[in-house]
Write an enzyme that holds these catalytic residues in place. Sequence first.
Site, short mmCIF file in Angstrom:
data_model
loop_
_atom_site.label_atom_id
_atom_site.label_comp_id
_atom_site.label_asym_id
_atom_site.label_seq_id
_atom_site.Cartn_x
_atom_site.Cartn_y
_atom_site.Cartn_z
N TRP A 1 0.83 -1.21 0.00
CA TRP A 1 0.00 0.00 0.00
C TRP A 1 0.86 1.25 0.00
O TRP A 1 0.55 2.22 -0.69
CB TRP A 1 -0.99 -0.02 1.17
CG TRP A 1 -2.00 -1.12 1.05
CD1 TRP A 1 -2.14 -2.20 1.87
CD2 TRP A 1 -3.00 -1.28 0.01
NE1 TRP A 1 -3.17 -3.01 1.42
CE2 TRP A 1 -3.71 -2.47 0.29
CE3 TRP A 1 -3.36 -0.53 -1.10
CZ2 TRP A 1 -4.76 -2.94 -0.51
CZ3 TRP A 1 -4.41 -0.99 -1.91
CH2 TRP A 1 -5.08 -2.16 -1.61
N ASP B 1 -1.81 6.58 6.48
CA ASP B 1 -2.83 5.66 5.96
C ASP B 1 -3.14 4.67 7.08
O ASP B 1 -2.36 3.79 7.38
CB ASP B 1 -2.28 4.94 4.71
CG ASP B 1 -3.27 3.92 4.15
OD1 ASP B 1 -4.36 3.73 4.74
OD2 ASP B 1 -2.94 3.31 3.11
N LYS C 1 -12.54 -1.78 6.63
CA LYS C 1 -11.81 -2.72 7.48
C LYS C 1 -12.16 -2.53 8.96
O LYS C 1 -12.58 -3.47 9.61
CB LYS C 1 -10.31 -2.59 7.25
CG LYS C 1 -9.92 -3.24 5.93
CD LYS C 1 -8.68 -2.70 5.30
CE LYS C 1 -8.53 -3.24 3.90
NZ LYS C 1 -7.72 -2.38 3.03
#
Length: 361
Positions: free
Chosen positions: A102, A172, A196
């Site tokens: 990511w 993030d 999530k």
Amino acid sequence: MDRIINFNPGPAALPLPVLEKIQAELLNYQGTGMSVLEISHRSKPFEKILADVQQLIKKHFGMGDEYKVLFMGGGASLQFVMLPLNLMSKGRTADYIITGSWSKKALKEARILGAPKVAASTEEEKFTRVPRPEELKLSKDAVYVHLTSNNTIAGTQWKRFPDTKGVPLAVDMSSDILCRRMDISNVGMIYAGAQKNLGPAGVTLVIMREDLIAQCEDEGLNTLLKYRTLVEKNSLFNTPPVFPIYAMKLYMEWIDDQGGLEAVEKQNVEKAELLYGAMDAMGDFYRGATEKESRSIMNVTMSLPSEELEAKFIKKGLEAGFNGLKGHRSVGGIRVSMYNATPVKAIEKLVDFMRTFKAGN
Ligand SMILES: *Cc1c(COP(=O)(O)O)cnc(C)c1O
């Protein structure tokens, strides 16, 4: 119908009380005679949902009013673009810490827009750990330092955020937001896809501190791509994802019902100690994929002695009522994603299963 134990990495399990509340008020939202799926984003009931969820998020983080809580579409992936678009313009630069797939994707998007710098990377070690503070090479002129707080695929997590010498961190937090209490004093921006640890897919939470908002680009950017527009319109420039924001509000209330973030953290730590403790106690059969000091309490990654055994483990696991144990397709192995909504009991059952499986294989 029996619900199975869901270890999906995202979209992921939601707390059962949240789903039940959604079900109970789905047809008639608080006496409006309409579903929350049907109300206007400019109506009083939605204004209240929005104000409540913003207040709850700030409360759980322990944030003051210098932080603005925003909602938008496009997933965390759009923030890979919007962040540098708004803050790296006109030759400004930013530092990126690379700890997994990511963060690489975030860097790739920043590179399309300018010249970000890599402050550290653990790619040579296959992302089995996050960098140590002394390994960071921070540049003096960076507008922000970007990092991924939990590496969903590799299974690593920062235990605390590194000192960035006064440069705000942009984090993030897609896969570990509000899983624990954290010192966020040097954090200027947070973003997370909801699917999530916050709610269902369809909304991205973005939190930005006033000092960074002040540095955001205002000219030459399209209206909806400017953070300033979302701040000025309180995320209501156009229609926001009403339903996922409502579900997020219920999720934030559920955190309160657990006893707040401290209680949620305690449960998460308990789950991690149970699972890693069992893995370590069973010798080399369940081999942790990461270094101990970087172990994630959200995504536990491991390998078994052979790929055949891993496939069997996933198959037998599914038969025993465990879903989502397969590692990410890019790394293989086994991954247990246990976000806030996963109860301690689910991990106790998994550990029992792991012992039985090892004994039989
Ligand atoms: C899942 C994930 C993303 C991608 O989120 P989308 O909302 O699908 O764009 C980004 N970063 C991290 C750390 C993730 O776990």
